[in-house]
Design a protein around this motif. Structure first.
Motif, mmCIF file in Angstrom:
data_model
loop_
_atom_site.group_PDB
_atom_site.id
_atom_site.type_symbol
_atom_site.label_atom_id
_atom_site.label_comp_id
_atom_site.label_asym_id
_atom_site.label_seq_id
_atom_site.Cartn_x
_atom_site.Cartn_y
_atom_site.Cartn_z
ATOM 1 N N CYS A 113 0.844 -1.204 0.000
ATOM 2 C CA CYS A 113 0.000 0.000 0.000
ATOM 3 C C CYS A 113 0.876 1.250 0.000
ATOM 4 O O CYS A 113 2.063 1.195 0.291
ATOM 5 C CB CYS A 113 -0.958 -0.010 1.189
ATOM 6 S SG CYS A 113 -0.187 0.385 2.771
ATOM 7 N N CYS A 116 2.746 2.006 3.398
ATOM 8 C CA CYS A 116 3.940 1.198 3.661
ATOM 9 C C CYS A 116 5.095 1.651 2.776
ATOM 10 O O CYS A 116 6.241 1.721 3.209
ATOM 11 C CB CYS A 116 3.641 -0.281 3.431
ATOM 12 S SG CYS A 116 2.684 -1.005 4.767
ATOM 13 N N SER A 134 4.918 -4.313 5.645
ATOM 14 C CA SER A 134 3.526 -4.572 5.272
ATOM 15 C C SER A 134 2.638 -4.165 6.431
ATOM 16 O O SER A 134 3.127 -3.846 7.515
ATOM 17 C CB SER A 134 3.314 -6.051 4.942
ATOM 18 O OG SER A 134 3.264 -6.812 6.132
ATOM 19 N N CYS A 135 1.338 -4.160 6.203
ATOM 20 C CA CYS A 135 0.423 -3.751 7.260
ATOM 21 C C CYS A 135 -0.898 -4.489 7.103
ATOM 22 O O CYS A 135 -1.009 -5.407 6.297
ATOM 23 C CB CYS A 135 0.224 -2.235 7.236
ATOM 24 S SG CYS A 135 -0.734 -1.640 5.833
ATOM 25 N N CYS A 138 -2.058 -4.482 3.459
ATOM 26 C CA CYS A 138 -1.265 -4.958 2.329
ATOM 27 C C CYS A 138 -0.317 -6.070 2.759
ATOM 28 O O CYS A 138 -0.167 -6.348 3.944
ATOM 29 C CB CYS A 138 -0.479 -3.804 1.697
ATOM 30 S SG CYS A 138 0.980 -3.295 2.624
ATOM 31 N N ARG A 177 -3.086 0.757 11.106
ATOM 32 C CA ARG A 177 -2.563 -0.174 10.105
ATOM 33 C C ARG A 177 -1.795 -1.352 10.698
ATOM 34 O O ARG A 177 -1.463 -2.288 9.975
ATOM 35 C CB ARG A 177 -1.676 0.576 9.110
ATOM 36 C CG ARG A 177 -2.483 1.386 8.102
ATOM 37 C CD ARG A 177 -1.613 2.282 7.240
ATOM 38 N NE ARG A 177 -0.407 1.626 6.797
ATOM 39 C CZ ARG A 177 0.821 2.012 7.138
ATOM 40 N NH1 ARG A 177 1.003 3.062 7.906
ATOM 41 N NH2 ARG A 177 1.861 1.355 6.708
HETATM 42 ZN ZN ZN Z 1 0.594 -1.427 3.933
#
Ligand code: ZN
Ligand code: ZN
Length: 762
Positions: A113, A116, A134-135, A138, A177
């Motif tokens: 995303c 990120c 990542s989160c 994503c 996130r």
């Molecule tokens: Zn992300």
């Protein structure tokens, strides 16, 4: 405030709402609007929310729910009912028990995303230049899952315990996130990268990504471990590098995909329209086929003879950082496998890709489920999946009816995928590949096993193609007898049409007019079908029209060398002597390893050759006559190049395909095409052939329809051809193409599963 002044709503939300940070999002908007209650995952792909508070607060909550959501979340249905307030004192995320998550949707892999990526590019962030950031919105999901539900301990990330700081963020409900985000990590606690040379020796360097980029810029070929497998990275701008890569991969013509740093770079190498851009930037980040830009700095050898080029955007920080460090900002990123074999995922890559890659950029996060890049193109403005894999698999397809039983479907033979089905859901496996190598067959079986186990499937029927010679048909037979359940053999094109029907929501008792525009499938008369018009329901079909049969002398050899089809077809029209004269004038013997003798043999064996009513073989023959492609080095090549050659063409007057007795007359047309070669441009003849074929199929369909009102459903491997669809639409008007399922053989298992799931048998 007493209970009387309060209001409460119970909300059920279905869609892609699990594994995408949806509950933390609900928690946050609950706190922002001041409602109390809870959010919890239900089975299936459903989330339940209880929201109560003052009327204004509840209204504000519903507003936020409507207008804000985590980017990858997709809401199919939002059902709100008024309920009696219970006096909750806070808003909580409730844990879901095992039994309710039993049949939850397995989340697909999601492209990195923007948030990120921003962290990765920010020198003051603790994720600066971190390749695995990542989160909740994503990052990899399916590709790193051992089992369901999607919790960290069930993924490859269990090898990387969270550091204190990551743990704090994971537990902080205000961290939108990272709160409860299963895949998060940082440079301290996450996976590591390193670089090896071709002999497996580690290259000492400070930054393996920067070093890999430098090597690519120098013209080396570098294998890069990614999300669902390996890529082969190489310069796309250098003819010598691309030619060398083709030599090493034994891949003379098949197009390579390009990864471009961002949309600005995409615009330098291709001409994307708005819909292309939307697909490129979608969370699935597929390879999108986009019209080439003529003056683009891309080697002609990347996608020879084609009008489109496959482009994708970086879908992990690793890719972005690699691309960013290169000179061109775009690279060939093709699947890291030897020809025909499945994409590599682990240490076997060193052995397997030896001789292809000079260097290896590796990391220590395990790839659990291999999954290729997906491929999409627009046909008639509608996205059509040519390969359904990363980002799409293993999402399920909801059908508008309940199946009678649970089913496993093994698909067909080329570009295969399997499927499982239960209740009102069909779940195709990721794209697997051709079934002529053992590794791919094993891949298919393990992909199916993963779904069977995740969904605790209890199959009451096994479905396959009707072709008695397919590996998948034999496997289905033995699996069925093992389980003591019926083996349902589904005619190839019926399965194609049913896949498309299910994907566009045709009801269980509805009939459609199906037009299968395909390569080859086993017909009910034992011949090869592939240009079929049928009245179809989910459980049966009647063939009401088709392409006239043409001979395929030598069977498979005729699909590799379509000049054989031309010689045999013309021979049926004119006799072998005259046919050979025309073929030699076209120079067709030059394309055959056996030259004139092979051509003559093909012409004479016409009466006894296998027969095909296949659109694919007809297009192959036309492509050979026009000198566009006379040797097929990858599936669909002659037809794809014929389509590319038609760009900007116009109709040649008087040249058309007649329809007689429920057949499209193709033999005579091929003869007339051969005679017209001297008088018209290849472009116009290519254009005319495809548009007229579509019109003729449309005429067949109209004849079959009569006064009946039925939706016209189109599917099959050649259904993505713009010009055929154009001609077809001209004669039948509105038609339905598959949605979210490949029209080609990669989508056929969906149709098989539905037929077997709905058919009546004891
Ligand atoms: Zn992300
Ligand atoms: Zn950490």
């Amino acid at each position: 405030m007493g209970l009387k002044a309060r209001r409460a709503v119970l909300i059920r939300i279905t869609g892609l709402v699990q594994g995408v940070g949806f509950r933390p999002f609900i928690h946050r908007i609950a706190r922002r609007s001041g409602v109390r209650g809870y959010v919890k995952n239900l089975g299936g792909s459903e989330v339940e929310v209880w929201a109560e508070g003052a009327d204004g607060a509840v209204r504000r909550f519903l507003e936020l729910l409507e207008h804000e959501r985590p980017p990858p979340a997709e809401l199919d249905e939002v059902n709100v009912i008024e309920v009696e307030p219970r006096g909750y004192r806070e808003f909580r995320i409730l844990r879901s028990g095992r039994q309710v998550t039993r049949r939850s949707q397995i989340p697909p892999d999601i492209g990195v995303c923007e948030h990120c990526l921003r962290e990765v590019l920010d020198p003051s962030s603790r994720w600066y230049r971190y390749a695995f950031n990542s989160c909740a919105w994503c990052g990899p999901r399916f590709s790193m899952m051992y089992s369901t539900p999607y919790d960290r301990e069930n993924t490859a990330m269990r090898a990387f315990p969270l550091c204190d700081e990551c743990r704090r963020e994971y537990s902080d409900p205000d961290n939108l996130r990272r709160f409860h985000a299963q895949g998060i990590s940082c440079p301290r606690c996450g996976p590591k990268l390193w670089l090896l040379d071709g002999r497996g020796r580690e290259i000492a360097c400070e930054d393996p990504i920067r070093e890999a980029a430098r090597l690519v810029d120098e013209g080396f070929i570098v294998a890069v471990k990614g999300v669902g497998g390996f890529h082969i990275a190489a310069l796309a701008s250098d003819d010598d590098v691309v030619a060398e890569l083709r030599r090493r991969k034994h891949r003379p013509q098949k197009p390579f995909a390009i990864m471009a740093l961002d949309l600005e770079v995409v615009g330098r190498i291709a001409r994307p329209c708005e819909k292309h851009v939307e697909l490129l930037c979608s969370p699935q980040r597929p390879i999108v086929l986009v019209p080439k830009r003529e003056e683009a700095p891309v080697s002609e050898l990347v996608a020879p003879g084609l009008a489109e080029i496959g482009v994708m955007l970086p879908y992990t920080p690793l890719h972005y950082l690699l691309l960013m460090e290169t000179r061109d900002k775009f690279l060939i990123m093709t699947s890291g496998n030897r020809r025909g074999l499945p994409i590599c995922t682990g240490v076997e890559a060193l052995e397997e890709l030896k001789g292809i890659a000079d260097y290896f950029l590796l990391h220590n996060r395990e790839i659990v489920n291999r999954v290729d890049d997906s491929v999409v193109r627009l046909t008639d403005g509608i996205p059509q999946l040519l390969r359904r894999a990363r980002g799409y698999a293993p999402r399920w397809i909801r059908v508008p009816f309940k199946l009678e039983r649970e089913v496993i479907a093994l698909g067909a033979h080329l570009s295969n995928a399997g499927a499982v089905a239960f209740e009102d859901r069909v779940i195709p496996t990721q794209y697997v590949g051709d079934m002529d190598c053992l590794e791919n067959v094993e891949f298919l079986l393990s992909a199916l096993k993963f779904l069977e186990e995740c969904y605790k499937l209890s199959a009451k029927a096994i479905a396959s193609d009707a072709h008695p010679g397919y590996v998948t048909t034999r496997l289905a037979a033995s699996k069925a007898s093992q389980l003591g359940v019926p083996h349902i053999r589904v005619q190839h094109h019926h399965a194609h049409i049913v896949s498309a029907m299910a994907s566009v929501g045709i009801q269980a008792d509805e009939e459609v007019l199906g037009v299968a525009i395909d390569g080859a499938g086993y017909g009910a008369d034992g011949k090869i079908w592939g240009g079929e018009v049928m009245v179809a329901s989910y459980t049966g079909y009647e063939r009401v029209g088709h392409l006239e049969y043409i001979p395929l002398p030598g069977g498979d050899r005729a699909t590799i060398y379509p000049a054989r089809i031309v010689a045999a077809t013309l021979s049926l029209e004119l006799g072998p002597e005259h046919a050979l004269k025309i073929c030699e004038k076209l120079g067709l013997h030059h394309s055959l390893p056996g030259g004139r003798a092979e051509l003559a043999l093909a012409a004479r064996s016409a009466p006894s050759a296998p027969q095909a009513s296949s659109v694919g073989r007809f297009l192959d023959a036309a492509s050979a006559i026009l000198g566009i492609c006379r040797e097929r080095t990858y599936e669909g090549e002659p037809a794809m190049k014929l389509e590319a050659a038609a760009r900007g063409g116009g109709l040649v007057g008087g040249l058309k395909l007649e329809v007689e007795d429920g057949r499209v007359v193709v033999r005579e047309y091929l003869l007339r095409l051969a005679e017209a070669v001297d008088e018209h441009s290849v472009k116009d003849l290519a254009y005319t052939t495809q548009v007229r074929l579509g019109e003729a199929l449309g005429l067949l369909a109209r004849e079959a329809l009569g006064d009946a009102h039925m939706p016209v459903v189109v599917s099959g491997g050649a259904a993505v051809n713009d010009y055929i669809i154009k001609g077809l639409k001209k004669t039948v008007g509105k038609l339905l193409l598959p949605r979210g399922i490949p029209p080609g053989d990669g989508g056929i298992a969906v149709g098989q599963a539905v037929v077997a799931g709905l058919s009546f048998f004891e």
